[in-house]
Design an enzyme around this catalytic site. Structure first.
Site, PDB file in Angstrom:
ATOM      1  NE  ARG A 105      -8.021  -0.018 -13.707  1.00 50.76           N
ATOM      2  CZ  ARG A 105      -8.407  -1.272 -13.605  1.00 50.76           C
ATOM      3  NH1 ARG A 105      -8.800  -1.917 -14.684  1.00 50.76           N
ATOM      4  NH2 ARG A 105      -8.389  -1.900 -12.456  1.00 50.76           N
ATOM      5  CB  THR A 109     -15.378   5.715 -14.901  1.00 54.32           C
ATOM      6  OG1 THR A 109     -13.994   6.147 -14.925  1.00 54.32           O
ATOM      7  CG2 THR A 109     -16.223   6.787 -14.208  1.00 54.32           C
ATOM      8  CG  ASP A 201      -2.749  -1.385  -8.115  1.00 50.13           C
ATOM      9  OD1 ASP A 201      -3.794  -0.746  -8.229  1.00 50.13           O
ATOM     10  OD2 ASP A 201      -1.632  -0.945  -8.510  1.00 50.13           O
ATOM     11  CG  ASP A 204      -1.244   0.112  -5.001  1.00 53.11           C
ATOM     12  OD1 ASP A 204      -0.785   1.263  -5.095  1.00 53.11           O
ATOM     13  OD2 ASP A 204      -2.460  -0.131  -4.912  1.00 53.11           O
TER      14      ASP A 204
HETATM   15  C1  PRP Z   1      -2.622  -0.015 -14.010  1.00 49.17           C
HETATM   16  C2  PRP Z   1      -1.713  -0.622 -15.046  1.00 49.17           C
HETATM   17  C3  PRP Z   1      -2.278  -0.082 -16.327  1.00 49.17           C
HETATM   18  C4  PRP Z   1      -3.765  -0.034 -16.038  1.00 49.17           C
HETATM   19  C5  PRP Z   1      -4.421  -1.197 -16.713  1.00 49.17           C
HETATM   20  O1  PRP Z   1      -2.273   1.294 -13.778  1.00 49.17           O
HETATM   21  O2  PRP Z   1      -0.361  -0.328 -14.855  1.00 49.17           O
HETATM   22  O3  PRP Z   1      -1.791   1.196 -16.668  1.00 49.17           O
HETATM   23  O4  PRP Z   1      -3.911  -0.145 -14.614  1.00 49.17           O
HETATM   24  O5  PRP Z   1      -5.784  -1.142 -16.576  1.00 49.17           O
HETATM   25  P1  PRP Z   1      -6.760  -0.937 -17.826  1.00 49.17           P
HETATM   26  O6  PRP Z   1      -6.297  -1.877 -18.892  1.00 49.17           O
HETATM   27  O7  PRP Z   1      -8.108  -1.332 -17.273  1.00 49.17           O
HETATM   28  O8  PRP Z   1      -6.710   0.494 -18.245  1.00 49.17           O
HETATM   29  P2  PRP Z   1      -3.057   2.221 -12.722  1.00 49.17           P
HETATM   30  O9  PRP Z   1      -4.213   2.886 -13.383  1.00 49.17           O
HETATM   31  O10 PRP Z   1      -3.368   1.407 -11.496  1.00 49.17           O
HETATM   32  O11 PRP Z   1      -2.021   3.360 -12.413  1.00 49.17           O
HETATM   33  P3  PRP Z   1      -0.642   3.295 -11.615  1.00 49.17           P
HETATM   34  O12 PRP Z   1       0.327   2.480 -12.436  1.00 49.17           O
HETATM   35  O13 PRP Z   1      -0.243   4.715 -11.513  1.00 49.17           O
HETATM   36  O14 PRP Z   1      -0.894   2.652 -10.279  1.00 49.17           O
HETATM   37  N1  URA Z   2      -4.213  -2.749 -13.070  1.00 51.15           N
HETATM   38  C1  URA Z   2      -3.432  -3.520 -12.272  1.00 51.15           C
HETATM   39  O1  URA Z   2      -2.394  -3.075 -11.769  1.00 51.15           O
HETATM   40  N2  URA Z   2      -3.827  -4.775 -12.042  1.00 51.15           N
HETATM   41  C2  URA Z   2      -4.944  -5.307 -12.576  1.00 51.15           C
HETATM   42  O2  URA Z   2      -5.246  -6.493 -12.330  1.00 51.15           O
HETATM   43  C3  URA Z   2      -5.728  -4.474 -13.397  1.00 51.15           C
HETATM   44  C4  URA Z   2      -5.332  -3.210 -13.639  1.00 51.15           C
END
Ligand code: PRP
Ligand code: URA
Length: 210
Positions: A105, A109, A201, A204
């Site tokens: 994400r 944006t 997150d 993380d």
């Molecule tokens: C997190 C989560 C989803 C997304 C959800 O991933 O695992 O994929 O955010 O957010 P949204 O509904 O607003 O799209 P992230 O983008 O942080 O990636 P990562 O798992 O690689 O850390």
């Molecule tokens: N992605 C995450 O990992 N946590 C949130 O709360 C939203 C998006």
């Protein structure tokens, strides 16, 4: 609020483990294990209506008229955080195939950015579970579902651990044919697109990257 496409799985064990998962003091190691366990419990429920077919086997004593799952299952984690859910599901369905969709994400944006997509060639005949612990704005889940739908699977289900109302509404609008299974629906998103109360997150916390 009533969401016709959403099934919330409520169970004392799920409530217990989800509370541990949300706790900020839970270590990365415990977080990973809990997320896997929760996905395993979810698998039990999402497979409830799967078809089985006769599969006779010989016990050491006689013939047993057994059963086996009829259709191929494909688990599609959204990277990175979806990987732990995929592992929890694979513990329950070890013969499942696995596809991978890489999305992150954009933090300004909040739009999903795709960096990978590899789905099994057999996806068209498969029951697909798209898995990602967090459904926040819904952008990532919607993109992942669109990529899977291009392969015309037999059925498709979106499985998450925590869903925000905002993300549910996006999926109900953009993918009204897809059922969502979640363990809890949280209150709202904050100004940075994080789920409240949420768990922070997910990626993380799983990988210790912050
Ligand atoms: C997190 C989560 C989803 C997304 C959800 O991933 O695992 O994929 O955010 O957010 P949204 O509904 O607003 O799209 P992230 O983008 O942080 O990636 P990562 O798992 O690689 O850390
Ligand atoms: N992605 C995450 O990992 N946590 C949130 O709360 C939203 C998006």
């Amino acid at each position: 609020m009533n969401y016709p496409n959403v099934q919330v799985l409520d169970h004392p064990l799920i409530r217990h483990k989800l509370t541990l998962l949300r706790n900020r003091n839970t270590t990365h190691r415990d977080f990973r294990q809990l997320a896997e366990e929760l996905a395993g419990l979810m698998t039990y429920e999402v497979c409830r209506n799967m078809q089985t077919r006769p599969h006779p086997v010989e016990t050491p004593l006689e013939l047993y008229e057994g059963q086996e799952l009829e259709n191929e299952v494909t688990i599609v984690p959204v990277l990175r955080a979806g990987l732990v859910m995929a592992q929890g599901m694979l513990d329950m369905i070890p013969h499942a195939k696995v596809g991978h969709i890489g999305l992150f994400r954009d933090e300004n944006t909040l739009q999903p950015v795709q960096y990978y997509c590899k789905l099994p060639a057999s996806t068209p005949g498969s029951d697909v579970f798209v898995v990602d612990p967090m459904l926040a704005t819904g952008g990532s889940a919607s993109k992942a579902l669109s990529l899977v739908k291009e392969r015309h699977p037999r059925s498709i289900l979106f499985c998450c651990i925590i869903a925000a109302p905002e993300g549910i509404q996006v999926l109900e609008r953009e993918h009204p044919d897809v059922k969502i299974v979640t363990l809890e629906i949280d209150r709202e998103l904050n100004e940075y697109g994080y789920i409240l109360p949420g768990l922070g997150d997910a990626g993380d916390r799983i990988y210790g990257t912050k």
